[in-house]
Design a protein around this motif. Structure first.
Motif, PDB file in Angstrom:
ATOM      1  N   CYS A   1       0.984  -1.672  -0.194  1.00 44.14           N
ATOM      2  CA  CYS A   1      -0.186  -0.377   0.394  1.00 44.14           C
ATOM      3  C   CYS A   1       1.467   1.444  -0.210  1.00 44.14           C
ATOM      4  CB  CYS A   1      -1.192  -0.455   1.110  1.00 44.14           C
ATOM      5  SG  CYS A   1      -2.160   1.812   1.183  1.00 44.14           S
ATOM      6  N   ASP A   2       0.728   2.414  -0.533  1.00 41.03           N
ATOM      7  CA  ASP A   2       1.117   3.971  -1.232  1.00 41.03           C
ATOM      8  C   ASP A   2       1.193   4.650   0.352  1.00 41.03           C
ATOM      9  OD1 ASP A   2       1.776   3.167  -3.643  1.00 41.03           O
ATOM     10  OD2 ASP A   2       0.206   4.067  -4.184  1.00 41.03           O
ATOM     11  N   ALA A   3       0.239   4.132   1.345  1.00 45.39           N
ATOM     12  CA  ALA A   3      -0.361   5.063   2.040  1.00 45.39           C
ATOM     13  C   ALA A   3      -1.302   4.424   3.010  1.00 45.39           C
ATOM     14  CB  ALA A   3      -1.359   5.765   1.394  1.00 45.39           C
TER      15      ALA A   3
ATOM     16  N   ALA B   1      -3.823  -1.781   4.695  1.00 45.89           N
ATOM     17  CA  ALA B   1      -3.389  -1.173   3.943  1.00 45.89           C
ATOM     18  C   ALA B   1      -5.037  -0.125   3.840  1.00 45.89           C
ATOM     19  CB  ALA B   1      -3.935  -2.403   2.534  1.00 45.89           C
ATOM     20  N   CYS B   2      -5.123   1.057   2.996  1.00 48.00           N
ATOM     21  CA  CYS B   2      -5.893   2.139   2.800  1.00 48.00           C
ATOM     22  C   CYS B   2      -7.310   2.097   2.037  1.00 48.00           C
ATOM     23  CB  CYS B   2      -4.846   3.369   2.328  1.00 48.00           C
ATOM     24  SG  CYS B   2      -4.742   3.584   0.504  1.00 48.00           S
ATOM     25  N   GLY B   3      -6.725   0.948   1.124  1.00 39.28           N
ATOM     26  CA  GLY B   3      -7.895   0.395   0.409  1.00 39.28           C
ATOM     27  C   GLY B   3      -8.182   1.214  -0.542  1.00 39.28           C
ATOM     28  N   SER B   4      -7.528   2.410  -1.319  1.00 41.46           N
ATOM     29  CA  SER B   4      -7.979   3.059  -2.255  1.00 41.46           C
ATOM     30  C   SER B   4      -7.005   3.744  -2.948  1.00 41.46           C
ATOM     31  CB  SER B   4      -8.919   4.992  -1.767  1.00 41.46           C
ATOM     32  OG  SER B   4      -7.969   4.888  -0.236  1.00 41.46           O
ATOM     33  N   CYS B   5      -6.058   3.172  -2.473  1.00 38.30           N
ATOM     34  CA  CYS B   5      -4.318   3.949  -3.399  1.00 38.30           C
ATOM     35  C   CYS B   5      -4.382   3.321  -5.034  1.00 38.30           C
ATOM     36  CB  CYS B   5      -2.993   3.992  -2.652  1.00 38.30           C
ATOM     37  SG  CYS B   5      -2.387   2.388  -2.299  1.00 38.30           S
TER      38      CYS B   5
ATOM     39  N   CYS C   1      -3.916  -0.436  -3.875  1.00 33.66           N
ATOM     40  CA  CYS C   1      -4.924  -0.809  -3.882  1.00 33.66           C
ATOM     41  C   CYS C   1      -6.384  -1.703  -4.758  1.00 33.66           C
ATOM     42  CB  CYS C   1      -5.406  -0.389  -2.176  1.00 33.66           C
ATOM     43  SG  CYS C   1      -5.020  -0.417  -0.527  1.00 33.66           S
TER      44      CYS C   1
HETATM   45 ZN    ZN Z   1      -3.519   1.176  -0.193  1.00 27.60          ZN
END
Ligand code: ZN
Length: 339
Positions: free
Chosen positions: A50-52, A59-63, A66
């Motif tokens: 994950c990036d962020a 994991a952020c779920g939106s990068c 993800c």
């Molecule tokens: Zn992410």
């Protein structure tokens, strides 16, 4: 892709995150079948890529990473599992699809070739292998090379119900992460909240305490026939051939699973006065256990466990079920020496 970390996995999650943060490149997640180790490995891989990541490390779920994982198209991620034994797209989509029992050397080589290519996003790579005991000897040796000289920023997450079956050389290059369910109430809460299960404690007992396995039992239509089947088998005038006929639509693997746990319960009751799995049928188990010959029952249980390896490919399912029931009948026949 799953980004679930179950309540009972918090210790394993923290331990794994700390190991990866220290530069660990190979983790071996071990624990009972059905305690969610595969989901945990996927959540760890997602967090690693994950990036962020969120403040809790998930994991952020939106990068971008993800989103690629959710779409099943992440170029720096691989999930290696035994292949589905069918070319039929509909069969591949089915949850009940039969898988091969092994992970082949070609599967490992293809992934290792992928690793040779520079990471697409310069943010590392993650490989999940499930279940790791399915690696055959050639696949294990191919994997060993990557474990010994891992490509930069690449993590291997091996998931295993039976780590003793892995090559010792593979085991020794991994950091063990035990996934345990320390608090049974935690598992009961999850089962009550996430399934239609009416008797969470019984389901958990049948599943050896593993919540996801318990949920799978509760969702299986065969579950409603377990009690009737074992009651029929426990009747004084039980006829194995007739029972095999009445329950002929049950899969041999299902019958084997019930017989395994039932014979275990009989021996357990004989020595400890209680059952481990079929707690709702304890009075029937107790009646049979009184005159049980423990050695014969233990031998039967051992034979049933050995049969597990071949049960998915029987030549004649009906005959196999009959043979299992006749063997059961013989093993639990009244012990004349105790009369
Ligand atoms: Zn992410």
């Amino acid at each position: 892709m799953s980004n679930t970390v179950y309540e009972w996995q918090q210790a394993a999650w923290q331990f794994s995150r700390a190991a990866l943060a220290r530069g660990g490149h190979a983790l071996l997640l071990t624990g009972a079948r059905g305690c969610g180790k595969r989901d945990l490995a996927l959540a760890l891989a997602a967090a690693y890529l994950c990036d962020a990541p969120r403040s809790d490390g998930r994991a952020c779920g939106s990068c971008e990473s993800c989103r690629w994982l959710a779409a099943g198209s992440h170029p720096d991620f691989a999930l290696i599992e035994p292949l589905i034994e069918s070319d039929d797209a509909e069969a591949k989509a089915s949850a009940a699809t039969r898988r091969s029992s092994v992970i082949t050397v070609n599967q490992i080589r293809e992934t290792c070739d992928l690793l040779e290519i520079t990471a697409h996003r310069d943010a590392g790579k993650a490989i999940v292998i499930h279940p790791a005991e399915a690696l055959n000897a050639a696949a294990s040796n191919a994997l060993l090379k990557s474990l010994e000289e891992p490509p930069p920023r690449t993590v291997f997450l091996l998931v295993s119900h039976r780590p003793a079956l892995l090559l010792p050389t593979v085991r020794s290059r991994c950091q063990f992460v035990p996934v345990r369910i320390a608090d049974p109430l935690c598992a009961q809460r999850w089962l009550a909240a996430n399934t239609q299960c009416e008797a969470p404690d019984l389901m958990l007992a049948l599943a050896g305490g593993a919540p996801l396995a318990a949920a799978a039992i509760a969702a299986d239509p065969a579950w409603t026939r377990r009690s009737g089947f074992l009651r029929a088998l426990g009747a004084p005038d039980a006829d194995p051939v007739r029972i095999a006929d009445v329950y002929r639509d049950l899969a041999p693997a299902q019958v084997l699973s019930w017989l395994q746990t039932w014979t275990y319960d009989l021996v357990q009751f004989r020595f400890c006065g209680r059952t481990r799995y079929h707690r709702d049928l304890e009075s029937i188990a107790g009646g049979i256990a009184q005159s049980l010959h423990p050695i014969a029952a233990t031998r039967l249980h051992r034979d049933l466990v050995a049969l597990q390896r071949h049960i998915n490919h029987p030549l004649n399912a009906r005959l196999l079920v009959e043979a299992m029931l006749i063997a059961y009948q013989r093993a639990v026949a009244r012990d004349v020496t105790s009369a």
